[in-house]
Scaffold this motif. Structure first.
Motif, short mmCIF file in Angstrom:
data_model
loop_
_atom_site.label_atom_id
_atom_site.label_comp_id
_atom_site.label_asym_id
_atom_site.label_seq_id
_atom_site.Cartn_x
_atom_site.Cartn_y
_atom_site.Cartn_z
N VAL A 120 0.85 -1.20 0.00
CA VAL A 120 0.00 0.00 0.00
C VAL A 120 0.88 1.25 0.00
CG1 VAL A 120 -1.73 1.33 1.27
CG2 VAL A 120 -1.91 -1.17 1.19
N LEU A 121 1.90 1.25 0.86
CA LEU A 121 2.79 2.41 0.95
C LEU A 121 3.49 2.69 -0.38
CD1 LEU A 121 4.50 2.03 4.45
CD2 LEU A 121 2.72 3.65 3.78
N LEU A 122 3.95 1.63 -1.06
CA LEU A 122 4.60 1.82 -2.36
C LEU A 122 3.66 2.48 -3.36
CD1 LEU A 122 6.61 -1.51 -2.85
CD2 LEU A 122 7.54 0.75 -2.37
N GLY A 123 2.41 2.02 -3.36
CA GLY A 123 1.41 2.59 -4.26
C GLY A 123 1.12 4.05 -3.95
N VAL A 124 0.93 4.36 -2.66
CA VAL A 124 0.62 5.73 -2.26
C VAL A 124 1.83 6.64 -2.49
CG1 VAL A 124 -0.10 7.26 -0.37
CG2 VAL A 124 -1.13 5.00 -0.60
N ASN A 125 3.02 6.13 -2.25
CA ASN A 125 4.23 6.92 -2.51
C ASN A 125 4.30 7.33 -3.98
OD1 ASN A 125 6.93 7.97 -1.73
ND2 ASN A 125 7.64 6.41 -3.18
N TYR A 126 3.96 6.39 -4.85
CA TYR A 126 3.96 6.71 -6.28
C TYR A 126 2.90 7.77 -6.61
CZ TYR A 126 2.99 6.32 -11.26
OH TYR A 126 2.76 6.62 -12.58
N ILE A 127 1.71 7.58 -6.06
CA ILE A 127 0.62 8.53 -6.30
C ILE A 127 1.03 9.94 -5.87
CG2 ILE A 127 -1.73 9.18 -5.62
CD1 ILE A 127 -2.21 6.09 -5.26
N HIS A 128 1.61 10.03 -4.67
CA HIS A 128 2.04 11.34 -4.16
C HIS A 128 3.16 11.92 -5.01
CE1 HIS A 128 0.31 10.85 0.20
NE2 HIS A 128 -0.61 10.85 -0.73
N SER A 129 4.03 11.05 -5.55
CA SER A 129 5.13 11.55 -6.41
C SER A 129 4.59 12.17 -7.69
CB SER A 129 6.10 10.40 -6.74
OG SER A 129 5.55 9.53 -7.72
N GLN A 130 3.35 11.81 -8.05
CA GLN A 130 2.70 12.37 -9.24
C GLN A 130 1.82 13.57 -8.88
OE1 GLN A 130 3.52 10.87 -12.35
NE2 GLN A 130 4.95 9.95 -10.90
N ASN A 131 2.01 14.06 -7.65
CA ASN A 131 1.25 15.21 -7.15
C ASN A 131 -0.26 14.96 -7.13
OD1 ASN A 131 3.55 16.93 -6.75
ND2 ASN A 131 3.63 17.18 -8.98
N ILE A 132 -0.61 13.72 -6.78
CA ILE A 132 -2.01 13.34 -6.66
C ILE A 132 -2.28 12.92 -5.21
CG2 ILE A 132 -3.77 11.65 -7.35
CD1 ILE A 132 -2.36 11.53 -10.08
N ILE A 133 -3.40 13.37 -4.67
CA ILE A 133 -3.84 12.95 -3.35
C ILE A 133 -4.98 11.96 -3.57
CG2 ILE A 133 -4.78 13.70 -1.12
CD1 ILE A 133 -3.74 16.56 -1.92
N HIS A 134 -4.95 10.82 -2.88
CA HIS A 134 -5.97 9.81 -3.12
C HIS A 134 -7.34 10.27 -2.66
CE1 HIS A 134 -8.37 6.17 -2.77
NE2 HIS A 134 -7.53 5.58 -3.60
N ARG A 135 -7.41 10.75 -1.42
CA ARG A 135 -8.63 11.34 -0.82
C ARG A 135 -9.64 10.33 -0.29
NH1 ARG A 135 -10.55 15.49 -5.43
NH2 ARG A 135 -9.92 13.74 -6.73
N ASP A 136 -9.42 9.04 -0.55
CA ASP A 136 -10.43 8.07 -0.08
C ASP A 136 -9.79 6.73 0.27
OD1 ASP A 136 -13.00 7.38 0.66
OD2 ASP A 136 -13.65 6.85 -1.36
#
Length: 296
Positions: A120-136
């Motif tokens: 999960v952390l690897l996925g969220v780290n990637y998302i944040h690196s793309q300047n995206i917040i998951h929000r949910d």
């Protein structure tokens, strides 16, 4: 026009309904061109579509650009009448909430928790690196796939909430158990709001209980803004796991670690390294979890 007719126009056949949510229904579909199974979210909008079509298209375009083994792939976005239909990757093995429910009331071993949580952390780290917040981020949105269900895929971004906000509704829908304190105060989402949600997720994985719960929304907001949670079972888990939860559930966003900082924690680093090397590889990850379970 019913959903089958709407999707038929895009060469998609509806196989079954897999969920009914606040913002629309979810269907398992087959692409008639290549037999690819896909999940389609059918969201009904109560505003003139053309007024928001570009906003929706921009959001989906960003999500479609994401490419990571621990993030659900977005395929396409279709428009028909007052509906938006979002086609995305099908995760074959349910979600983390279902997985935990099957194991309840027995507590999950620490190594098993870390195996899934580090993906999960690897996925969220990637998302944040793309300047995206998951929000949910929540257990229901952490999907599992592969024949053994050991590959984690982060799905169901807050796009549904973005679409709903275009309806200009101020109604709080559902009970936001993972809502960060700053959001309770009306402040905007930030990456540290995702970190809070992951702290709630980790707590849930360790206890089979929500970090914050109450019978009313007012009571829940009060519990969240107090920031106090019952400790996890330290006869089952290392103290470092409690420290991890505590740091992620800091009331002040600035006091919470970033995802990168979390991944450098001693308790997480070995598993981060392992799942990073094996990311998305079903066979290697299955071997890894079997090895872990032998020593628990």
């Amino acid at each position: 026009m019913d959903v089958k007719k709407r999707l038929k126009n895009y060469n998609l056949s509806v196989l079954k309904t897999v969920g009914k949510g606040t913002y629309g229904n979810v269907y398992l579909c087959e692409n008639r061109d290549n037999a690819l199974l896909t999940i389609v979210k059918d969201i009904e909008l109560n505003f003139k579509l053309q007024d928001h079509k570009q906003d929706i298209a921009n959001e989906v375009k960003i999500l479609s650009s994401l490419d990571h083994p621990n993030v659900i792939k977005f395929y396409a976005c279709y428009y028909a009448e007052n509906h938006v239909m979002i086609s995305m990757e099908y995760a074959t093995s349910g979600n983390l909430a279902e997985y935990m429910y099957q194991r309840c009331p027995k507590l999950l071993p620490q190594q098993e928790i870390l195996f899934y949580f580090c993906q999960v952390l690897l996925g969220v780290n990637y998302i944040h690196s793309q300047n995206i917040i998951h929000r949910d981020l929540k257990a229901e949105n952490i999907l599992l796939t592969g024949k053994n269900g050991v590959v984690v895929k982060i799905g169901d971004f807050g796009i549904s909430k973005m679409l709903a906000s275009a309806k200009k509704t101020s109604t709080v829908i559902g009970t936001p158990y993972y809502l960060a304190p700053e959001l309770c105060e009306g402040k905007p989402y930030c990456t540290k709001s995702d970190v809070w949600a992951l702290g709630c997720l980790l707590y849930e994985m360790c206890t089979h209980k929500r970090a914050f719960d109450a019978e009313t929304l007012v009571g829940l907001v009060k519990a969240i803004t107090s920031g106090s949670v019952h400790p996890i079972d330290l006869t089952t888990y290392d103290r470092s796991m409690q420290d991890l939860v505590d740091s992620m559930l800091s009331i002040l966003p600035d006091k919470r670690p970033s995802i990168k900082e979390l991944m450098g924690r001693t308790v997480l680093l070995p598993d981060i390294y392992t799942v990073y090397l094996d990311a998305g590889n079903e066979e290697l990850l299955h071997l890894r979890i079997k090895e872990l379970m032998m020593f628990t």
